[in-house]
Write a protein that holds these residues in place. Structure first.
Motif, mmCIF file in Angstrom:
data_model
loop_
_atom_site.group_PDB
_atom_site.id
_atom_site.type_symbol
_atom_site.label_atom_id
_atom_site.label_comp_id
_atom_site.label_asym_id
_atom_site.label_seq_id
_atom_site.Cartn_x
_atom_site.Cartn_y
_atom_site.Cartn_z
ATOM 1 N N SER A 1 -47.939 13.316 -87.093
ATOM 2 C CA SER A 1 -47.880 11.855 -86.937
ATOM 3 C C SER A 1 -49.265 11.309 -86.608
ATOM 4 O O SER A 1 -50.203 11.482 -87.366
ATOM 5 N N ASP A 2 -49.374 10.647 -85.468
ATOM 6 C CA ASP A 2 -50.656 10.115 -85.007
ATOM 7 C C ASP A 2 -50.568 9.903 -83.497
ATOM 8 O O ASP A 2 -49.535 10.167 -82.878
ATOM 9 N N SER A 3 -51.647 9.381 -82.927
ATOM 10 C CA SER A 3 -51.673 9.208 -81.463
ATOM 11 C C SER A 3 -50.683 8.153 -80.989
ATOM 12 O O SER A 3 -50.195 8.226 -79.856
ATOM 13 N N ASN A 4 -50.364 7.182 -81.845
ATOM 14 C CA ASN A 4 -49.421 6.128 -81.446
ATOM 15 C C ASN A 4 -48.010 6.686 -81.253
ATOM 16 O O ASN A 4 -47.356 6.417 -80.239
ATOM 17 N N LEU A 5 -47.533 7.461 -82.226
ATOM 18 C CA LEU A 5 -46.203 8.050 -82.091
ATOM 19 C C LEU A 5 -46.185 9.053 -80.940
ATOM 20 O O LEU A 5 -45.218 9.112 -80.176
ATOM 21 N N TYR A 6 -47.246 9.815 -80.816
ATOM 22 C CA TYR A 6 -47.353 10.788 -79.730
ATOM 23 C C TYR A 6 -47.177 10.092 -78.379
ATOM 24 O O TYR A 6 -46.399 10.534 -77.535
ATOM 25 N N ARG A 7 -47.898 9.000 -78.178
ATOM 26 C CA ARG A 7 -47.802 8.269 -76.907
ATOM 27 C C ARG A 7 -46.423 7.626 -76.735
ATOM 28 O O ARG A 7 -45.872 7.603 -75.619
ATOM 29 N N ASN B 1 -59.151 14.378 -85.882
ATOM 30 C CA ASN B 1 -59.551 13.063 -85.355
ATOM 31 C C ASN B 1 -59.225 12.902 -83.868
ATOM 32 O O ASN B 1 -59.572 11.876 -83.271
ATOM 33 N N TYR B 2 -58.572 13.911 -83.293
ATOM 34 C CA TYR B 2 -58.099 13.757 -81.922
ATOM 35 C C TYR B 2 -58.589 14.871 -80.991
ATOM 36 O O TYR B 2 -58.827 15.999 -81.419
ATOM 37 N N HIS B 3 -58.689 14.499 -79.741
ATOM 38 C CA HIS B 3 -58.969 15.457 -78.679
ATOM 39 C C HIS B 3 -57.788 15.400 -77.719
ATOM 40 O O HIS B 3 -57.659 14.489 -76.917
ATOM 41 N N LEU B 4 -56.890 16.374 -77.854
ATOM 42 C CA LEU B 4 -55.724 16.471 -76.979
ATOM 43 C C LEU B 4 -56.204 17.134 -75.691
ATOM 44 O O LEU B 4 -56.522 18.318 -75.677
ATOM 45 N N ALA C 1 -59.921 6.042 -78.412
ATOM 46 C CA ALA C 1 -59.123 6.123 -79.634
ATOM 47 C C ALA C 1 -58.895 7.571 -80.072
ATOM 48 O O ALA C 1 -57.900 7.876 -80.736
ATOM 49 N N SER C 2 -59.802 8.444 -79.705
ATOM 50 C CA SER C 2 -59.683 9.850 -80.079
ATOM 51 C C SER C 2 -59.015 10.692 -78.995
ATOM 52 O O SER C 2 -58.552 11.799 -79.270
ATOM 53 N N GLN C 3 -58.968 10.181 -77.791
ATOM 54 C CA GLN C 3 -58.475 10.955 -76.651
ATOM 55 C C GLN C 3 -56.960 10.806 -76.501
ATOM 56 O O GLN C 3 -56.445 9.698 -76.408
ATOM 57 N N VAL C 4 -56.274 11.950 -76.471
ATOM 58 C CA VAL C 4 -54.812 11.955 -76.350
ATOM 59 C C VAL C 4 -54.435 12.826 -75.151
ATOM 60 O O VAL C 4 -54.819 14.000 -75.094
ATOM 61 N N PRO C 5 -53.682 12.288 -74.182
ATOM 62 C CA PRO C 5 -53.336 13.063 -72.980
ATOM 63 C C PRO C 5 -52.288 14.133 -73.273
ATOM 64 O O PRO C 5 -51.278 13.870 -73.910
ATOM 65 N N SER C 6 -52.533 15.347 -72.802
ATOM 66 C CA SER C 6 -51.612 16.451 -73.050
ATOM 67 C C SER C 6 -50.280 16.234 -72.336
ATOM 68 O O SER C 6 -50.240 15.990 -71.131
#
Length: 436
Positions: free
Chosen positions: A222-228, A313-316, A385-390
């Motif tokens: 998916s993407d960071s939006n769905l993840y969040r 594109n992401y840093h989890l 925008a690239s940072q996604v919290p685990s």
């Protein structure tokens, strides 16, 4: 009755000197040294630190911190909870609090920091933050993470990247394989490794390790939006989204490339499968890089780091932090020194080099980083925008929500009779009851 008075060595030595008419210069110097040692020892402090760093690489990283504190006459005393990902550490800390036996320092990650701070149990670090200019010194995301109600209440140590794909260099060279960037390429690599009698993907059935893999799959599909929406906001529609369903399908599909039978190994044992060449790939946070180094594999020689397909594109991320427990003024002096020492650029560089993570500083010494760390640094430095919290490592949600979601994912993974749609519906239903 005559009582023998036994003098301590330094007192016996001093008494002897008093009876000498002309003490030598050497005697005077020795006496002065002993008196200085007495003064130093009188001010020495032992600080107990509750944490779950038990692997070879983690112990080396801890030694950097304890060694630096020893220079300030502070003894770091380990209170280790031997469990992967800190499982059980919160329970132990609570029980020690209730028993009136709290440590001076504890490892707490992510949202748990705010939960403990709201109970009024953590030392506020405002004076340290002002003196050290933390707001300017730290990465903005890290600075926000360690604050509760406008007060910094934790000391950050390093930033881990979760969506890391490790590959065994010699195996890939031997079979003329290229690190996969798509799932189609992953399938090709996995099948070739399998044909050669090699397990394609190192994995454990331990819940937090499967959750670590699964969260990267959600981001990949998916993407960071769905993840969040799923893991941070726990929106029912996110769990019912077809892309979330694809992540579940991918998780089940990857079972065929994992060790058989799949065992509940520690993360160190899982990492060793790659180190020993029994497995060709591994999805794990970059603490595995440090352990591979500790096992004798050199970065870019024995192994290399890539990213899970479709997540470049992401840093989890997961941030390691220490909190200071309120224990009075005597403890506060040592706690302040720990906070000051941990954020020194030299300590940050050495600690994170051994831990596998990257410094929490805005402007660290890039020359001290290997290729894996530099890639992680560039990714995280692109900004929010690239940072996604685990999710699986407490950056995205509370412990109750995390455990409830992981339980359903493990239930699905363990029983092939349970459908994707059924699991999605169960997760969506559960999300209504979870803390927001």
């Amino acid at each position: 009755m005559q009582i023998e008075k036994k003098l301590l060595p330094y007192a016996e030595f001093a008494t002897k000197l008093q009876h000498e008419n002309k003490p030598s210069t050497l005697s005077q110097v020795l006496l002065l040294v002993m008196l200085l040692l007495l003064v130093v020892n009188a001010h020495a402090q032992t600080v107990q630190v509750l944490h779950w760093w038990t692997s070879a690489s983690e112990e080396k990283a801890v030694a950097v911190l304890s060694g630096r504190l020893a220079q300030d006459n502070i003894t770091w005393k380990n209170a280790v909870i031997p469990s992967g990902s800190g499982i059980g550490a919160g329970i132990v800390l609570k029980s020690r609090m209730l028993a009136g036996d709290a440590p001076e320092v504890a490892q707490l990650n992510g949202v748990m920091i705010a939960e403990w701070a709201q109970l009024g149990l953590l030392q506020e670090m405002d004076s340290d933050a002002v003196a050290g200019r933390w707001e300017k010194l730290l990465q903005p995301t890290v600075w926000r993470l360690i604050q509760t109600s406008g007060h910094p209440v934790a000391v950050p140590l390093g930033i881990h990247r979760i969506n890391t794909l490790f590959i065994h260099r010699k195996l890939f060279a031997k079979y003329d394989l290229t690190p996969p960037t798509t799932w189609e390429e992953f399938e090709i690599v996995a099948k070739k490794l399998q044909q050669a009698g090699i397990t394609p993907l190192a994995q454990s059935s331990e819940p937090w390790q499967l959750a670590t893999l699964f969260e990267t799959l959600v981001l990949s599909e998916s993407d960071s939006n769905l993840y969040r929406d799923a893991f941070v906001y726990k929106k029912p529609q996110a769990f019912n989204d077809p892309r979330f369903g694809r992540a579940l399908s991918r998780l089940r599909h990857l079972k065929q490339y994992m060790p058989s039978p799949l065992k509940e190994n520690t993360w160190v044992a899982t990492t060793k499968l790659l180190a020993d060449g029994e497995a060709g790939m591994l999805v794990m946070g970059d603490w595995a890089k440090a352990e591979l180094n500790a096992l004798g594999l050199v970065t870019d020689v024995g192994f290399s780091c890539s990213v899970v397909p479709h997540t470049s594109n992401y840093h989890l991320y997961d941030v390691d932090t220490l909190v200071m427990i309120k224990k009075g003024n005597a403890a506060r002096i040592a706690q302040d020194k720990i906070a000051q020492a941990a954020l020194q650029p030299a300590v940050q560089a050495e600690y994170n080099q051994l831990k596998g993570s990257i410094p929490v500083l805005r402007a660290p010494d890039l020359s001290k980083m290997d290729s894996c760390a530099q890639a992680s640094w560039k990714s995280f430095s692109r900004g929010a925008a690239s940072q996604v919290p685990s999710f699986s490592h407490r950056m995205a949600t509370d412990e109750i929500s995390k455990e409830a979601i992981i339980a359903e994912v493990i239930r699905f993974f363990s029983d092939d009779r349970i459908s994707v749609s059924e699991t999605q519906k169960r997760l969506a239903a559960i999300s209504h009851t979870l803390p927001k």
